[in-house]
Motif scaffolding. Structure first.
Motif, PDB file in Angstrom:
ATOM      1  N   ASN A 103       0.837  -1.182   0.000  1.00 28.49           N
ATOM      2  CA  ASN A 103       0.000   0.000   0.000  1.00 28.49           C
ATOM      3  C   ASN A 103       0.881   1.244   0.000  1.00 28.49           C
ATOM      4  N   PRO A 104       0.460   2.282  -0.713  1.00 28.62           N
ATOM      5  CA  PRO A 104       1.298   3.494  -0.777  1.00 28.62           C
ATOM      6  C   PRO A 104       1.175   4.351   0.470  1.00 28.62           C
ATOM      7  N   ASN A 105       1.663   3.840   1.606  1.00 25.78           N
ATOM      8  CA  ASN A 105       1.640   4.593   2.856  1.00 25.78           C
ATOM      9  C   ASN A 105       2.891   5.458   2.918  1.00 25.78           C
ATOM     10  N   LEU A 106       2.756   6.689   2.450  1.00 23.22           N
ATOM     11  CA  LEU A 106       3.914   7.532   2.177  1.00 23.22           C
ATOM     12  C   LEU A 106       3.712   8.918   2.778  1.00 23.22           C
ATOM     13  N   ALA A 107       4.796   9.487   3.318  1.00 24.51           N
ATOM     14  CA  ALA A 107       4.767  10.859   3.828  1.00 24.51           C
ATOM     15  C   ALA A 107       6.039  11.577   3.394  1.00 24.51           C
ATOM     16  N   ILE A 108       5.900  12.878   3.121  1.00 20.99           N
ATOM     17  CA  ILE A 108       7.022  13.716   2.708  1.00 20.99           C
ATOM     18  C   ILE A 108       7.114  14.890   3.661  1.00 20.99           C
ATOM     19  N   GLN A 109       8.336  15.241   4.068  1.00 19.88           N
ATOM     20  CA  GLN A 109       8.554  16.298   5.053  1.00 19.88           C
ATOM     21  C   GLN A 109       9.631  17.249   4.549  1.00 19.88           C
ATOM     22  N   ALA A 110       9.417  18.560   4.720  1.00 17.85           N
ATOM     23  CA  ALA A 110      10.386  19.568   4.277  1.00 17.85           C
ATOM     24  C   ALA A 110      10.279  20.797   5.168  1.00 17.85           C
ATOM     25  N   GLN A 111      11.331  21.631   5.153  1.00 17.09           N
ATOM     26  CA  GLN A 111      11.365  22.852   5.948  1.00 17.09           C
ATOM     27  C   GLN A 111      11.473  24.060   5.012  1.00 17.09           C
ATOM     28  N   PRO A 112      10.351  24.675   4.655  1.00 14.64           N
ATOM     29  CA  PRO A 112      10.346  25.724   3.631  1.00 14.64           C
ATOM     30  C   PRO A 112      11.149  26.967   4.005  1.00 14.64           C
ATOM     31  N   VAL A 113      11.064  27.440   5.270  1.00 14.95           N
ATOM     32  CA  VAL A 113      11.788  28.655   5.660  1.00 14.95           C
ATOM     33  C   VAL A 113      13.295  28.426   5.593  1.00 14.95           C
ATOM     34  N   ASP A 126     -13.855   2.882  -2.822  1.00 14.67           N
ATOM     35  CA  ASP A 126     -14.296   1.612  -3.394  1.00 14.67           C
ATOM     36  C   ASP A 126     -13.093   0.769  -3.790  1.00 14.67           C
ATOM     37  N   SER A 127     -13.342  -0.393  -4.414  1.00 17.85           N
ATOM     38  CA  SER A 127     -12.267  -1.319  -4.761  1.00 17.85           C
ATOM     39  C   SER A 127     -11.301  -0.729  -5.779  1.00 17.85           C
ATOM     40  N   ALA A 128     -11.759   0.264  -6.554  1.00 15.35           N
ATOM     41  CA  ALA A 128     -10.901   0.900  -7.555  1.00 15.35           C
ATOM     42  C   ALA A 128     -10.078   2.034  -6.966  1.00 15.35           C
ATOM     43  N   GLY A 129     -10.280   2.349  -5.673  1.00 20.90           N
ATOM     44  CA  GLY A 129      -9.531   3.416  -5.032  1.00 20.90           C
ATOM     45  C   GLY A 129     -10.179   4.777  -5.143  1.00 20.90           C
ATOM     46  N   THR A 130     -11.384   4.852  -5.668  1.00 20.68           N
ATOM     47  CA  THR A 130     -12.094   6.126  -5.793  1.00 20.68           C
ATOM     48  C   THR A 130     -12.602   6.577  -4.431  1.00 20.68           C
ATOM     49  N   LEU A 131     -12.334   7.841  -4.073  1.00 20.84           N
ATOM     50  CA  LEU A 131     -12.773   8.375  -2.795  1.00 20.84           C
ATOM     51  C   LEU A 131     -14.254   8.696  -2.868  1.00 20.84           C
ATOM     52  N   LYS A 132     -15.048   8.097  -1.980  1.00 21.92           N
ATOM     53  CA  LYS A 132     -16.504   8.224  -2.038  1.00 21.92           C
ATOM     54  C   LYS A 132     -17.054   9.266  -1.070  1.00 21.92           C
ATOM     55  N   SER A 133     -16.781   9.105   0.216  1.00 18.66           N
ATOM     56  CA  SER A 133     -17.337  10.016   1.215  1.00 18.66           C
ATOM     57  C   SER A 133     -16.390  10.101   2.401  1.00 18.66           C
ATOM     58  N   LEU A 134     -16.607  11.146   3.216  1.00 23.36           N
ATOM     59  CA  LEU A 134     -15.740  11.392   4.364  1.00 23.36           C
ATOM     60  C   LEU A 134     -16.210  10.559   5.560  1.00 23.36           C
ATOM     61  N   ARG A 135     -15.270   9.879   6.192  1.00 21.93           N
ATOM     62  CA  ARG A 135     -15.574   9.089   7.378  1.00 21.93           C
ATOM     63  C   ARG A 135     -15.659  10.025   8.586  1.00 21.93           C
ATOM     64  N   ASN A 137      -9.484  -0.488   7.703  1.00 21.74           N
ATOM     65  CA  ASN A 137     -10.816  -0.554   7.086  1.00 21.74           C
ATOM     66  C   ASN A 137     -10.771  -0.261   5.592  1.00 21.74           C
ATOM     67  N   THR A 138      -9.561  -0.196   5.037  1.00 19.73           N
ATOM     68  CA  THR A 138      -9.287   0.161   3.629  1.00 19.73           C
ATOM     69  C   THR A 138      -9.706   1.589   3.320  1.00 19.73           C
ATOM     70  N   ASP A 139      -9.936   2.432   4.342  1.00 19.44           N
ATOM     71  CA  ASP A 139     -10.172   3.850   4.106  1.00 19.44           C
ATOM     72  C   ASP A 139      -8.853   4.515   3.720  1.00 19.44           C
ATOM     73  N   ARG A 140      -8.932   5.520   2.880  1.00 16.23           N
ATOM     74  CA  ARG A 140      -7.753   6.288   2.488  1.00 16.23           C
ATOM     75  C   ARG A 140      -7.669   7.531   3.369  1.00 16.23           C
ATOM     76  N   ARG A 141      -6.610   7.647   4.138  1.00 18.73           N
ATOM     77  CA  ARG A 141      -6.408   8.781   5.031  1.00 18.73           C
ATOM     78  C   ARG A 141      -5.363   9.722   4.414  1.00 18.73           C
ATOM     79  N   ILE A 142      -5.709  10.996   4.319  1.00 19.32           N
ATOM     80  CA  ILE A 142      -4.846  12.003   3.708  1.00 19.32           C
ATOM     81  C   ILE A 142      -4.752  13.183   4.668  1.00 19.32           C
ATOM     82  N   GLY A 143      -3.559  13.703   4.889  1.00 21.48           N
ATOM     83  CA  GLY A 143      -3.445  14.803   5.834  1.00 21.48           C
ATOM     84  C   GLY A 143      -2.163  15.595   5.685  1.00 21.48           C
TER      85      GLY A 143
END
Length: 407
Positions: A74-84, A236-245, A121-127
């Motif tokens: 699964n693409p469980n990935l995070a990117i971190q940077a310091q802009p200032v 859904d099974s295709a990875g389409t985001l349906k509704s907010l949990r 739960n196979t939910d996609r979490r984005i933050g």
């Protein structure tokens, strides 16, 4: 053909000169920028790190994290940077940062992280999350004495070698003694090798000093403040985001994370966090006119308070930890939350025993560790056990993460 050879030679000289210039700039920037490679803040908020009470550290490079709760890709990935830092202070010379005000140095520690995971739960979490360092007992970039004399030493050596090289080349061009030419050529080659190795030798010395500094201060004390927002989407099974949990998986959080060094081998870390979210409540209602039971749902604004400690033992290369975490909702029960949120019609009555929400088991115990396999890569591993309020075992979760500094 001769013309092509000349063009090729010119291009090769241009490319080699460019590479040499880049290498010189790169080696001039070698500094100990962080004592450790911490978890990305957004993964910290999502709870997908091996330790939920993470150590603090101020990074100064782009970083990528991968999190694994199973062997699925699964693409469980995070990117971190310091802009200032990147915009104002990421220079070959550190004087601008070292002469900046304490406030601007704190501002330079602000980092932004974005990430996405797929939960159980196979939910996609984005933050995303923003983190700032508030206090630190040691700042590697302010250790001016660490590099004292290095630049002067190698600049003087470079000047001396260049003068020696000119003298040897002049002797080779002007000598009439044929027998002395092989020896002069050998000296010229040796001098050129010493000149070419200056950057690598300076790099090695800086890294050697940096390693000593980091080894002595790997568990330096510091305090971070962070905020973040996570949305959890049903897909859904295709990875389409349906509704907010609508549960704790979709929340805004703010937290303090601090670490205190204990002697040479121990590090004690603590966490205080509050999360704000909408809680989905499911319940049954009775129609007093017909006696029919009707299923219903409502949403209550809730808070989740989190606190815990993490005790680590180890060194700059590896650590082992024991951790305890406690979580508590602001509403003591689902029925209490529903009363604050929902008022039934006059002919309906709520069946209070039916009111249900996602249960938060308050007690979590984790053990694990990390292994810094290189200056830029660390592997984290842990096992998490969750218990209910009566300390009855509920779940067991192994977690592994890989963090990589993009130097």
């Amino acid at each position: 053909m001769q013309y092509l050879r000349q063009i090729s030679s010119a291009l090769l000289l241009l490319i080699s000169g460019s590479i040499a210039a880049q290498e010189e700039q790169k080696t001039d920037r070698v500094t100990p920028k962080e004592f450790s490679i911490p978890a990305t803040p957004i993964f910290d908020l999502m709870g997908v790190t091996t330790a939920q009470v993470n150590r603090t550290s101020d990074i100064k490079d782009f970083k990528v994290d991968w999190s694994f709760k199973s062997w699925k890709l699964n693409p469980n990935l995070a990117i971190q940077a310091q802009p200032v830092w990147e915009l104002l202070y990421n220079r070959k010379n550190l004087e601008k940062y070292q002469e900046a005000s304490p406030f601007m140095r704190r501002l330079a520690s602000v980092d932004l992280s974005v990430g996405s995971v797929q939960d159980e739960n196979t939910d996609r979490r984005i933050g995303f999350a923003l983190k700032m360092n508030l206090l630190k007992s040691k700042d590697p970039l302010m250790a001016r004495e660490l590099y004292a004399g290095i630049s002067d030493q190698y600049n003087a050596e470079k000047k001396e070698l260049e003068e020696t090289l000119k003298l040897l080349e002049h002797q080779l061009d002007t000598t009439t003694n044929v027998l002395s030419k092989p020896d002069l050529r050998s000296q010229i080659l040796s001098t050129q090798e010493q000149l070419n190795s200056i950057n690598s030798r300076r790099n090695a010395e800086i890294n050697s000093r940096a390693k000593v500094f980091i080894n002595e201060n790997w568990n330096a004390s510091s305090l971070d403040f962070a905020i973040g927002k996570v949305n959890s989407y049903i897909q859904d099974s295709a990875g389409t985001l349906k509704s907010l949990r609508k549960n704790r998986s979709t929340a805004f959080g703010a937290w303090l994370n601090g670490s205190v060094g204990l002697g040479k081998y121990w590090l004690l870390s603590g966490l205080l966090r509050s999360s704000w979210y909408e809680e989905e409540l499911n319940f049954l209602m009775t129609d007093n006119d017909t006696g029919e039971e009707v299923s219903q749902k409502a949403f209550a604004k809730n808070k989740l308070f989190t606190m815990g400690f993490n005790l680590r033992y180890g060194s700059p290369v590896y650590t082992f930890f024991f951790e305890f975490l406690y979580e508590k909702k602001s509403f003591k029960s689902a029925a209490a939350a529903l009363k604050e949120t929902f008022t039934p019609a006059s002919n309906f009555e709520i069946i209070e025993p039916s009111v249900a929400w996602d249960v938060v088991h308050p007690n979590s115990v984790s053990i694990g560790g990390d292994w810094r396999i290189s200056r830029s890569v660390v592997i984290n591993y842990g096992m998490r056990c969750v218990f209910d309020k009566n300390w009855k075992f509920q779940t067991f979760t192994p977690i592994a993460t890989i963090a990589c500094m993009m130097r």
